[in-house]
Design an enzyme around this catalytic site. Sequence first.
Site, mmCIF file in Angstrom:
data_model
loop_
_atom_site.group_PDB
_atom_site.id
_atom_site.type_symbol
_atom_site.label_atom_id
_atom_site.label_comp_id
_atom_site.label_asym_id
_atom_site.label_seq_id
_atom_site.Cartn_x
_atom_site.Cartn_y
_atom_site.Cartn_z
ATOM 1 C CE1 TYR A 19 -3.617 2.589 0.704
ATOM 2 C CE2 TYR A 19 -2.406 3.123 2.610
ATOM 3 C CZ TYR A 19 -3.516 3.337 1.587
ATOM 4 O OH TYR A 19 -4.100 4.314 1.773
ATOM 5 C CB ALA A 69 -7.223 1.680 14.877
#
Length: 329
Positions: free
Chosen positions: A152, A196
């Site tokens: 990524y 998260a």
Amino acid sequence: MKLQNQRVAVCGAGGFIGGHLVEYLLGQGVNVVRAIDVKPLEEWHQSSSHVENVVGDLSDLAICRQATHEVDVVFQLAADMGGMGFIHNNKALCMLSVLVNTHMLIAARDSGIERFFYSSSACVYNADKQKDANVIALKEEDAYPAMPEDGYGWEKLFSERMCRHFHEDFGLESRVARFHNVYGPFGTFDGGREKAPAAICRKVIEAKASGSNLIEIWGDGEQTRSFTYIDDCLVGIQAIMESNIQEPINLGSSELVTINQLVDIAEQIAGVRLKRIYNLDAPKGVNGRNSDNAKIRSYLDWEPSISLLDGLTRTYEWIECQMMSSVRR
């Protein structure tokens, strides 16, 4: 440049940030002509009836030409991505987004687009500068020498260079923002692509509802991050796009917390205390990452300011509403 005077296309408009961006720009009086995403319309996080909503795969150059037809400004947010679990296990898929960025730049050049926004990521930063949880905030120049997040991060850094060289070689004006952990309502909170803040909110809600009083945390919980609330991100995107900033720039909160502190805040919002189980084998990313905002302050006299407590409270309440309504159905 003032966006209110431009015809705008938003790519990746069915995603979390892209969906918010369409609504935000419309609220600012911007003429958003077109919204494009690969997902079926019913799977978009948000959609507006005031724009042309196009379902299409932007890795196809022909679709990119359709996206850039008769518009002045492009916001390129389309990418195959997710939270740490997703990008750790899907490196090739993440890198394939380079096809989207390459074809969008070609189409933008050929269509005479006046300005091109590219959403990069803090994952471009050199991993050696993120080994310590007590991290020194990352400055823009810390992306080099290059050692970004595998998969990524490399795709994002390469695409930043593409923007630079399309400007140098073809005169295509681009603006590049490095997002730092953007979160908020209407984001993914389950299924494997969640980040998260949303994952922690969901886990706290599940533990509270089930009475288990247990929460699993990936890693030892001492890794540090900063988290940027979506409203700050949207203001920053517009300001950067309208500015004369021609280099990649951080767009992120500088409020550094450990993952354990993130859980503390979610527990405070929920009014619970949970037993923590640490999964040391799960992906946890770098040990520390924070945004140095000196450059964005110098350019814009602004930086993200919404506190994690305020932003996470709004996010928690939205996720809880979604989960409870799902249970009722």
